[in-house]
Design a protein around this motif. Structure first.
Motif, PDB file in Angstrom:
ATOM      1  N   ALA A   9       0.836  -1.207   0.000  1.00  0.00           N
ATOM      2  CA  ALA A   9       0.000   0.000   0.000  1.00  0.00           C
ATOM      3  C   ALA A   9       0.872   1.258   0.000  1.00  0.00           C
ATOM      4  N   ALA A  10       1.969   1.205   0.769  1.00  0.00           N
ATOM      5  CA  ALA A  10       2.843   2.378   0.864  1.00  0.00           C
ATOM      6  C   ALA A  10       3.498   2.685  -0.478  1.00  0.00           C
ATOM      7  N   ARG A  11       3.868   1.629  -1.182  1.00  0.00           N
ATOM      8  CA  ARG A  11       4.496   1.839  -2.486  1.00  0.00           C
ATOM      9  C   ARG A  11       3.525   2.567  -3.417  1.00  0.00           C
ATOM     10  N   GLU A  12       2.282   2.120  -3.401  1.00  0.00           N
ATOM     11  CA  GLU A  12       1.286   2.741  -4.278  1.00  0.00           C
ATOM     12  C   GLU A  12       0.986   4.173  -3.840  1.00  0.00           C
ATOM     13  N   LEU A  13       0.916   4.365  -2.534  1.00  0.00           N
ATOM     14  CA  LEU A  13       0.609   5.707  -2.032  1.00  0.00           C
ATOM     15  C   LEU A  13       1.733   6.684  -2.376  1.00  0.00           C
ATOM     16  N   ARG A  14       2.958   6.228  -2.256  1.00  0.00           N
ATOM     17  CA  ARG A  14       4.085   7.114  -2.590  1.00  0.00           C
ATOM     18  C   ARG A  14       4.055   7.486  -4.060  1.00  0.00           C
ATOM     19  N   GLU A  15       3.661   6.531  -4.898  1.00  0.00           N
ATOM     20  CA  GLU A  15       3.534   6.852  -6.325  1.00  0.00           C
ATOM     21  C   GLU A  15       2.461   7.913  -6.545  1.00  0.00           C
ATOM     22  N   ARG A  16       1.343   7.744  -5.842  1.00  0.00           N
ATOM     23  CA  ARG A  16       0.251   8.720  -5.976  1.00  0.00           C
ATOM     24  C   ARG A  16       0.704  10.097  -5.488  1.00  0.00           C
ATOM     25  N   LEU A  17       1.402  10.123  -4.367  1.00  0.00           N
ATOM     26  CA  LEU A  17       1.835  11.409  -3.802  1.00  0.00           C
ATOM     27  C   LEU A  17       2.888  12.062  -4.684  1.00  0.00           C
ATOM     28  N   ALA A  18       3.693  11.235  -5.348  1.00  0.00           N
ATOM     29  CA  ALA A  18       4.747  11.781  -6.218  1.00  0.00           C
ATOM     30  C   ALA A  18       4.154  12.517  -7.401  1.00  0.00           C
ATOM     31  N   LEU A  19       2.902  12.190  -7.739  1.00  0.00           N
ATOM     32  CA  LEU A  19       2.253  12.872  -8.858  1.00  0.00           C
ATOM     33  C   LEU A  19       1.941  14.318  -8.515  1.00  0.00           C
ATOM     34  N   GLY A  20       1.965  14.636  -7.217  1.00  0.00           N
ATOM     35  CA  GLY A  20       1.994  16.041  -6.856  1.00  0.00           C
ATOM     36  C   GLY A  20       0.767  16.727  -6.321  1.00  0.00           C
ATOM     37  N   PRO A  21      -0.478  16.196  -6.506  1.00  0.00           N
ATOM     38  CA  PRO A  21      -1.613  16.999  -6.036  1.00  0.00           C
ATOM     39  C   PRO A  21      -1.570  17.160  -4.528  1.00  0.00           C
ATOM     40  N   ALA A  22      -2.013  18.290  -4.042  1.00  0.00           N
ATOM     41  CA  ALA A  22      -2.069  18.494  -2.596  1.00  0.00           C
ATOM     42  C   ALA A  22      -3.045  17.496  -2.007  1.00  0.00           C
ATOM     43  N   VAL A  23      -2.762  17.067  -0.786  1.00  0.00           N
ATOM     44  CA  VAL A  23      -3.645  16.102  -0.136  1.00  0.00           C
ATOM     45  C   VAL A  23      -4.925  16.814   0.273  1.00  0.00           C
ATOM     46  N   PRO A  24      -6.080  16.346  -0.201  1.00  0.00           N
ATOM     47  CA  PRO A  24      -7.345  17.001   0.158  1.00  0.00           C
ATOM     48  C   PRO A  24      -7.678  16.774   1.633  1.00  0.00           C
ATOM     49  N   PRO A  25      -8.630  17.527   2.189  1.00  0.00           N
ATOM     50  CA  PRO A  25      -8.949  17.422   3.622  1.00  0.00           C
ATOM     51  C   PRO A  25      -9.280  15.988   4.053  1.00  0.00           C
ATOM     52  N   GLU A  26      -9.894  15.209   3.177  1.00  0.00           N
ATOM     53  CA  GLU A  26     -10.270  13.842   3.560  1.00  0.00           C
ATOM     54  C   GLU A  26      -9.107  12.863   3.381  1.00  0.00           C
ATOM     55  N   GLY A  27      -7.976  13.375   2.915  1.00  0.00           N
ATOM     56  CA  GLY A  27      -6.805  12.529   2.722  1.00  0.00           C
ATOM     57  C   GLY A  27      -6.856  11.743   1.417  1.00  0.00           C
ATOM     58  N   ILE A  28      -5.786  11.024   1.149  1.00  0.00           N
ATOM     59  CA  ILE A  28      -5.745  10.128  -0.018  1.00  0.00           C
ATOM     60  C   ILE A  28      -5.558   8.717   0.525  1.00  0.00           C
ATOM     61  N   THR A  29      -6.468   7.830   0.133  1.00  0.00           N
ATOM     62  CA  THR A  29      -6.431   6.464   0.662  1.00  0.00           C
ATOM     63  C   THR A  29      -6.197   5.457  -0.460  1.00  0.00           C
ATOM     64  N   VAL A  30      -5.275   4.523  -0.216  1.00  0.00           N
ATOM     65  CA  VAL A  30      -5.090   3.414  -1.153  1.00  0.00           C
ATOM     66  C   VAL A  30      -5.334   2.113  -0.388  1.00  0.00           C
ATOM     67  N   ARG A  31      -5.645   1.091  -1.156  1.00  0.00           N
ATOM     68  CA  ARG A  31      -5.918  -0.223  -0.562  1.00  0.00           C
ATOM     69  C   ARG A  31      -5.048  -1.244  -1.265  1.00  0.00           C
ATOM     70  N   SER A  32      -4.408  -2.095  -0.510  1.00  0.00           N
ATOM     71  CA  SER A  32      -3.597  -3.162  -1.097  1.00  0.00           C
ATOM     72  C   SER A  32      -4.221  -4.519  -0.795  1.00  0.00           C
ATOM     73  N   ASP A  33      -3.826  -5.494  -1.569  1.00  0.00           N
ATOM     74  CA  ASP A  33      -4.290  -6.874  -1.376  1.00  0.00           C
ATOM     75  C   ASP A  33      -3.152  -7.782  -1.839  1.00  0.00           C
ATOM     76  N   THR A  34      -2.643  -8.599  -0.932  1.00  0.00           N
ATOM     77  CA  THR A  34      -1.451  -9.392  -1.263  1.00  0.00           C
ATOM     78  C   THR A  34      -1.776 -10.780  -1.815  1.00  0.00           C
ATOM     79  N   THR A  35      -3.043 -11.034  -2.085  1.00  0.00           N
ATOM     80  CA  THR A  35      -3.422 -12.384  -2.530  1.00  0.00           C
ATOM     81  C   THR A  35      -2.584 -12.843  -3.725  1.00  0.00           C
ATOM     82  N   GLU A  36      -2.461 -11.951  -4.733  1.00  0.00           N
ATOM     83  CA  GLU A  36      -1.718 -12.331  -5.933  1.00  0.00           C
ATOM     84  C   GLU A  36      -0.227 -12.498  -5.658  1.00  0.00           C
ATOM     85  N   ALA A  37       0.318 -11.581  -4.898  1.00  0.00           N
ATOM     86  CA  ALA A  37       1.762 -11.632  -4.619  1.00  0.00           C
ATOM     87  C   ALA A  37       2.121 -12.933  -3.905  1.00  0.00           C
TER      88      ALA A  37
END
Ligand code: MOS
Length: 703
Positions: A525-553
């Protein structure tokens, strides 16, 4: 798509540094609430009434008499309780233990079986009424005694094949220069964790809420949904703080009976097990009778190995304590045979208890290896090193990493093994005989699919939501460190919320797989979130949430033998006048993957070792043949090691990591107890010259 290629070298900072528990202050100030103490308006209290016979049927319950008692609201029993569905396979791939599916018929399969739940306005009223409830039984003859030659024994799989066999055992034994053929027994043991099982159930706008103490909120949630034929989204289970679990805290009678009562009464109902009730309702470690046959060349190289383990289970549920499993990983031989058998007795269902299989199994095989070393005149460490397998002895699979030899070398150096005189019974310190012993340990290093929610908050902090369970292990803290590293921030900026099934499915705190499984999901999840944050938009008041699922990995993980390893060392003093055994010193050196938090990891390992001392010297639940119940099922009658029984115990580790895990973690939950009892027993042999093959090594057995 998930990938897991980040090597451990790329993760630096918080992981690997000592960190006190993030919830420690809440716990010591009482701010942390446990399941049995969270207040609810209009809360009713249920008290379980348990059977006093070991086998038979409930003939009658005199409910009228107790319904007139002060505060009593209801008496649930097999004649009036809601029906539940038990014909399903749960999250762990196993059907539910019918002990949890209470009040479905009049049958009584063991002493301490729930026959009724009395619900009242206060716990005291419920208890008084439950104790006043007159239940009559049609009693049948019972059998509660496990014997080596019990005619009811049969091979049973559990979570591994019952039997494995290669080579010609008889021929290899006959061709061996040295043979060990012995029987080892371990008694019935109980977890009896500090916090008893407790659950509060309530219906909230069509949704079932259960506040519980368990090892996996989504585990209990999915089981309750299946049992009560509800949509999973209609059930929420929370389990924020837990005072110990050790394998016992899954779906049990307290949650199910609380849900039944809350449904019938339409108000919140709490059910808490008493300490004594835990001894029949919380599961136990089955006693084992094990036979080990080893054949070796004169230099100690194994040619033949047989390990057979027999355990008891109940008449309503098949649970296998796979004592013979450890030999499938640890030692190879041309002829290699292992078998796990069970006998159905009129006893409560056993269950997982810290290192199920490995704990008793390692006592037998590691004692037998010590006997073999002595007969061959080979140092017990050298004997084990000579028998290090190239690949999984039964599976043939490569090891992901196997640093057992490094554990023994480091342990031997720090323990001072080189100075050891192997002759038994010659060291004295006043009235004490002194001895040292060693044993090997291993425990599986698996992982289970998990989901994590990770939010970048507008204030620059991060919130992790994952349905993890912190049994007191420090999991919450470990995950905080993992998340900090994965996000490349300091731990102070990370908040980890756990123990809520609304956070999505996650691995249980079990099988030493919890922290590793959850860390994997958080890292993804952190890897994906860092990618999203690197794209640059300011974090909105409700935050930015990502969800991970390791089933495939996890599905893509290469097939390997994945285990943690350890070398246990013990020094004992044996009082020749009283038969008392004191463990003066114990050292465990482990190869248990990357250590996330040295402070709590050491705590886990030392805790397991102390339990090993307790297993070696104290613990034994004794069943009365006549009644089929236990003598003194409480912490006065069931002895566990106290502070005064524990000397200088230390645990440490060698460099190790799982090459396929994004953080390099294996797991430290169970390995600490494995081999610990054998190390103590081997030390007692070295001290006294007497070999103890039955646990516990009580003073009367020593004399
Ligand atoms: Mo553990 S016995 O897998 O909780």
């Amino acid at each position: 798509m998930t990938t897991a290629t980040t090597g451990p070298a790329a993760v630096k900072g918080a992981v690997g540094t000592a960190h006190t528990r993030v919830e420690g202050r809440d716990k010591v100030t009482g701010a942390a609430r446990y399941a049995g103490e969270i207040p609810f308006a209009d809360l009713a209290h249920g008290w379980l009434a348990l059977s006093t016979v070991a086998r038979g049927r409930v003939r009658s319950l005199d409910t009228d008499a107790v319904l007139g008692m002060p505060g009593v609201l209801a008496v649930l029993h097999h004649g009036n309780a809601p029906r539940v569905d038990t014909d399903y396979v749960g999250m762990l791939g196993i059907p539910p233990d019918p002990t949890a599916a209470v009040f479905q018929d009049d049958r009584v399969p063991h002493v301490g079986w729930p026959v009724a739940l009395v619900v009242a306005e206060t716990p005291e009223q419920a208890r008084e009424a439950a104790e006043a409830l007159v239940v009559t039984y049609d009693e049948e003859p019972h059998d509660t005694v496990l014997t080596a030659d019990h005619p009811g024994a049969y091979p049973a799989d559990g979570h591994m094949p019952a039997e494995t066999e290669k080579g010609d055992l008889a021929a290899s034994l006959a061709a061996s220069a040295v043979v060990v053929d012995e029987e080892y027994t371990t008694p019935e043991e109980h977890h009896s964790m500090m916090e008893p099982h407790a659950a509060t159930a309530l219906w909230d706008g069509g949704r079932l809420e259960v506040i519980d103490s368990n090892q996996g909120a989504t585990w209990v949630q999915t089981e309750l949904a299946k049992m009560f034929s509800l949509d999973e989204s209609a059930v929420r289970v929370r389990s924020e703080h837990i005072g110990g679990g050790f394998g016992s805290k899954g779906l049990r009678a307290h949650q199910v009976s609380a849900v039944m009562a809350a449904t019938v009464l339409q108000r919140p109902v709490r059910v808490v097990m008493t300490r004594r009730q835990m001894f029949s309702l919380a599961g136990h470690r089955s006693p084992t009778v094990q036979r080990v046959r080893l054949g070796a060349d004169a230099d100690g190289r194994l040619r033949a190995l047989e390990h057979r383990s027999l355990n008891q289970t109940s008449t309503v549920y098949e649970f296998v304590e796979p004592g013979a499993g450890v030999a499938r990983v640890m030692y190879d031989a041309d002829a290699h045979r292992t078998a796990n058998h069970v006998v159905r007795l009129d006893v409560p269902s056993p269950t997982f208890m810290r290192a199920p299989g490995e704990a008793p199994g390692s006592f037998a095989i590691e004692s037998a290896l010590d006997e073999l070393a002595e007969r061959c005149g080979v140092d017990p460490i050298e004997l084990r090193l000579r028998n290090e397998p190239e690949a999984g002895p039964v599976s043939g699979l490569p090891f992901s990493s196997r640093n057992l030899a490094a554990c023994f070398r480091e342990g031997a150096r720090r323990f001072g093994w080189a100075e050891r005189d192997p002759r038994p019974g010659i060291r004295r310190d006043g009235r004490w005989l002194l001895g040292t012993g060693t044993a090997a340990a291993s425990f599986g290093a698996g992982a289970g699919p998990s989901t994590a929610l990770l939010t970048a908050e507008a204030d620059g902090t991060f919130t992790v939501r994952i349905s993890a369970a912190d049994l007191g292990t420090g999991a919450r803290t470990a995950l905080t460190l993992v998340a900090a590293d994965a996000l490349e921030v300091t731990p102070e900026r990370v908040r980890v919320r756990i123990g809520d099934s609304d956070f999505g499915p996650a691995m249980i705190a079990g099988g030493s797989m919890g922290t590793r499984s959850w860390a994997w999901a958080i890292t993804e999840a952190a890897r994906e979130l860092r990618e999203r944050l690197a794209l640059g938009p300011a974090v909105p008041p409700e935050g930015i949430t990502v969800r991970s699922d390791t089933t495939e990995a996890l599905g893509a993980l290469a097939q390997k033998e994945r285990h943690s390893y350890g070398a246990q060392f013990a020094e004992v003093a044996v009082d020749t006048a009283t038969g008392e055994v004191r463990v003066r010193r114990m050292l465990g050196i482990f190869a248990a993957g990357r250590i996330v938090n040295p402070l709590t990891a050491r705590n886990q390992l030392v805790g397991g070792m102390i339990w090993g001392i307790s297993m070696a010297l104290h613990e034994e639940a004794v069943r009365d043949r006549a009644t089929g119940g236990l003598y003194a099922p409480d912490l006065a009658g069931y002895h566990v090691a106290t502070h005064a029984d524990v000397g200088d115990v230390d645990a440490d580790w060698v460099d190790d990591h799982d090459p396929d895990d994004p953080v390099g973690i294996k797991g430290v939950g169970e390995i600490g107890i494995v081999g610990a009892a054998a190390a103590v027993a081997n030390a007692v042999r070295h001290a006294t010259g007497v070999r103890h093959r039955s646990l516990p090594i009580r003073p009367d057995r020593v004399l």
